[in-house]
Design a protein around this motif. Structure first.
Motif, PDB file in Angstrom:
ATOM      1  N   UNK A 111      25.158  47.275  28.486  1.00  0.00           N
ATOM      2  CA  UNK A 111      24.810  48.644  28.086  1.00  0.00           C
ATOM      3  C   UNK A 111      23.495  48.660  27.311  1.00  0.00           C
ATOM      4  N   UNK A 112      23.353  47.724  26.373  1.00  0.00           N
ATOM      5  CA  UNK A 112      22.105  47.636  25.599  1.00  0.00           C
ATOM      6  C   UNK A 112      20.925  47.364  26.526  1.00  0.00           C
ATOM      7  N   UNK A 113      21.120  46.449  27.459  1.00  0.00           N
ATOM      8  CA  UNK A 113      20.052  46.119  28.401  1.00  0.00           C
ATOM      9  C   UNK A 113      19.673  47.323  29.250  1.00  0.00           C
ATOM     10  N   UNK A 114      20.667  48.069  29.688  1.00  0.00           N
ATOM     11  CA  UNK A 114      20.419  49.225  30.553  1.00  0.00           C
ATOM     12  C   UNK A 114      19.660  50.321  29.804  1.00  0.00           C
ATOM     13  N   UNK A 115      20.099  50.617  28.579  1.00  0.00           N
ATOM     14  CA  UNK A 115      19.467  51.693  27.808  1.00  0.00           C
ATOM     15  C   UNK A 115      18.028  51.343  27.463  1.00  0.00           C
ATOM     16  N   UNK A 116      17.802  50.161  26.897  1.00  0.00           N
ATOM     17  CA  UNK A 116      16.458  49.794  26.455  1.00  0.00           C
ATOM     18  C   UNK A 116      15.512  49.554  27.628  1.00  0.00           C
ATOM     19  N   UNK A 117      16.042  49.133  28.797  1.00  0.00           N
ATOM     20  CA  UNK A 117      15.186  48.868  29.947  1.00  0.00           C
ATOM     21  C   UNK A 117      14.773  50.136  30.667  1.00  0.00           C
ATOM     22  N   UNK A 118      15.665  51.121  30.716  1.00  0.00           N
ATOM     23  CA  UNK A 118      15.402  52.330  31.491  1.00  0.00           C
ATOM     24  C   UNK A 118      14.594  53.382  30.732  1.00  0.00           C
ATOM     25  N   UNK A 119      14.380  53.176  29.449  1.00  0.00           N
ATOM     26  CA  UNK A 119      13.509  54.065  28.687  1.00  0.00           C
ATOM     27  C   UNK A 119      12.138  53.405  28.604  1.00  0.00           C
ATOM     28  N   UNK A 146      11.746  47.359  24.406  1.00  0.00           N
ATOM     29  CA  UNK A 146      11.579  47.353  25.857  1.00  0.00           C
ATOM     30  C   UNK A 146      11.765  45.976  26.462  1.00  0.00           C
ATOM     31  N   UNK A 147      11.293  44.944  25.750  1.00  0.00           N
ATOM     32  CA  UNK A 147      11.405  43.579  26.244  1.00  0.00           C
ATOM     33  C   UNK A 147      12.844  43.095  26.216  1.00  0.00           C
ATOM     34  N   UNK A 148      13.604  43.459  25.196  1.00  0.00           N
ATOM     35  CA  UNK A 148      15.016  43.066  25.108  1.00  0.00           C
ATOM     36  C   UNK A 148      15.780  43.540  26.336  1.00  0.00           C
ATOM     37  N   UNK A 149      15.548  44.763  26.738  1.00  0.00           N
ATOM     38  CA  UNK A 149      16.255  45.296  27.901  1.00  0.00           C
ATOM     39  C   UNK A 149      15.937  44.537  29.172  1.00  0.00           C
ATOM     40  N   UNK A 150      14.643  44.280  29.385  1.00  0.00           N
ATOM     41  CA  UNK A 150      14.244  43.586  30.610  1.00  0.00           C
ATOM     42  C   UNK A 150      14.722  42.144  30.621  1.00  0.00           C
ATOM     43  N   UNK A 151      14.497  41.422  29.521  1.00  0.00           N
ATOM     44  CA  UNK A 151      14.858  40.009  29.483  1.00  0.00           C
ATOM     45  C   UNK A 151      16.370  39.803  29.510  1.00  0.00           C
ATOM     46  N   UNK A 189      19.457  27.293  33.711  1.00  0.00           N
ATOM     47  CA  UNK A 189      18.783  28.588  33.740  1.00  0.00           C
ATOM     48  C   UNK A 189      17.465  28.604  32.970  1.00  0.00           C
ATOM     49  N   UNK A 190      17.212  27.573  32.147  1.00  0.00           N
ATOM     50  CA  UNK A 190      16.059  27.581  31.254  1.00  0.00           C
ATOM     51  C   UNK A 190      14.711  27.726  31.965  1.00  0.00           C
ATOM     52  N   UNK A 191      14.438  26.982  33.046  1.00  0.00           N
ATOM     53  CA  UNK A 191      13.136  27.163  33.710  1.00  0.00           C
ATOM     54  C   UNK A 191      12.891  28.602  34.164  1.00  0.00           C
ATOM     55  N   UNK A 192      13.914  29.227  34.731  1.00  0.00           N
ATOM     56  CA  UNK A 192      13.765  30.616  35.179  1.00  0.00           C
ATOM     57  C   UNK A 192      13.598  31.550  33.983  1.00  0.00           C
ATOM     58  N   UNK A 193      14.296  31.268  32.901  1.00  0.00           N
ATOM     59  CA  UNK A 193      14.161  32.087  31.691  1.00  0.00           C
ATOM     60  C   UNK A 193      12.745  32.006  31.128  1.00  0.00           C
ATOM     61  N   UNK A 194      12.200  30.797  31.072  1.00  0.00           N
ATOM     62  CA  UNK A 194      10.837  30.622  30.566  1.00  0.00           C
ATOM     63  C   UNK A 194       9.846  31.386  31.441  1.00  0.00           C
ATOM     64  N   UNK A 195      10.077  31.371  32.743  1.00  0.00           N
ATOM     65  CA  UNK A 195       9.219  32.109  33.667  1.00  0.00           C
ATOM     66  C   UNK A 195       9.251  33.602  33.376  1.00  0.00           C
ATOM     67  N   UNK A 196      10.439  34.140  33.108  1.00  0.00           N
ATOM     68  CA  UNK A 196      10.557  35.559  32.774  1.00  0.00           C
ATOM     69  C   UNK A 196       9.890  35.883  31.443  1.00  0.00           C
ATOM     70  N   UNK A 197      10.000  34.985  30.472  1.00  0.00           N
ATOM     71  CA  UNK A 197       9.356  35.197  29.171  1.00  0.00           C
ATOM     72  C   UNK A 197       7.840  35.246  29.335  1.00  0.00           C
ATOM     73  N   UNK A 198       7.286  34.332  30.136  1.00  0.00           N
ATOM     74  CA  UNK A 198       5.847  34.332  30.386  1.00  0.00           C
ATOM     75  C   UNK A 198       5.412  35.615  31.075  1.00  0.00           C
TER      76      UNK A 198
END
Length: 261
Positions: A111-119, A146-151, A189-198
């Motif tokens: 829910x937090x991800x959805x709200x912060x990402x869609x605004x 905004x970043x919390x929602x996307x990540x 999952x760490x390599x993919x996570x780092x890619x998303x952070x970058x």
């Protein structure tokens, strides 16, 4: 059967294109947009750009101040992304089907991800501007939320894609929940996570320019100030610095992705 399938595919493609054309025409009619007139104004617009947005010796004297504000924007973007990544990691672990503690926390994280990402970040800037005023804290929080929602959403998907065999193996040996997460799930999952952070660092540097215009901070404020002063030579220099920075960050991020992925 194959020919019939091809005919059906062509018919569906034709219908799709027809719908796109009709929607485009209706949109143009409703908004009173004239495509031909728009194309006709392009040469005039390009002429104005090349005659006004030129870097001059006078504008280069402002380069140290511009670079200072640009560095402020970059560091604010990195700080907001880094802190958001830490928060998103916990929310991602709670929200993932693989590592969720219970359904309530999973729904809460999603829910937090959805709200912060869609605004949009701009909307968050305006909302936070009312509470915190025009300062760097407002810009930081807007980027952070905004970043919390996307990540969080990206981390949940990355964790869900982790192999279940290692999780089942550790579970069979009697490993605790935290051992399973830290030894089996996160390393995969760490390599993919780092890619998303970058990726979000790049995105936030771009967003920070627009956020800075609203919050009166960073390179966005500098751009807005020179624009309102009609100092287009300085505006050209600010724009050039932003473009170069984004390209350099993108090249660095791509190199890091190639190494870790």
């Amino acid at each position: 059967m194959n020919e019939q399938t091809m005919r059906k595919s062509r018919w569906q493609t034709g219908m799709f294109l027809l719908i796109i054309i009709v929607l485009s025409y209706l949109s143009s009619a409703i908004t009173a947009f004239n495509f031909v007139q728009g194309l006709a104004t392009i040469p005039k617009a390009l002429g104005w750009i090349f005659s006004n947005l030129m870097v001059t010796q006078e504008s280069l004297e402002k380069l140290p101040k511009i670079l200072e504000k640009l560095a402020e924007t970059i560091f604010m973007s990195i700080a907001a992304t880094t802190l958001a990544a830490v928060v998103s990691l916990f929310l991602g672990v709670m929200g993932s089907k693989t590592t969720k503690v219970n359904n309530f926390l999973s729904v809460f994280a999603r829910f937090i991800a959805s709200v912060s990402r869609n605004i949009p970040v701009v909307a968050w800037s305006l909302v936070l501007l009312i509470s915190f005023g025009q300062n760097s804290v407002t810009g930081f929080l807007a980027l952070f939320v905004g970043t919390v929602g996307f990540l969080t959403r990206a981390f949940i998907e990355s964790i869900d894609e982790a192999s279940q065999s290692s999780v089942e193996a550790l579970t069979a040996t009697g490993a605790t929940y935290f051992q399973i997460v830290s030894k089996a799930v996160i390393p995969q999952a760490l390599p993919q996570m780092i890619s998303w952070v970058l990726f979000m660092v790049e995105t936030n540097i771009r967003n920070a320019t627009l956020v800075g215009i609203l919050t009166g901070t960073g390179i966005g404020y500098t751009f807005d100030m020179y624009y309102k002063m009609l100092n287009y030579n300085a505006v050209a220099l600010v724009t050039l610095c932003i473009v170069i920075t984004v390209i350099v960050v993108d090249l660095i991020s791509n190199h890091i992705r190639k190494v870790i992925l």
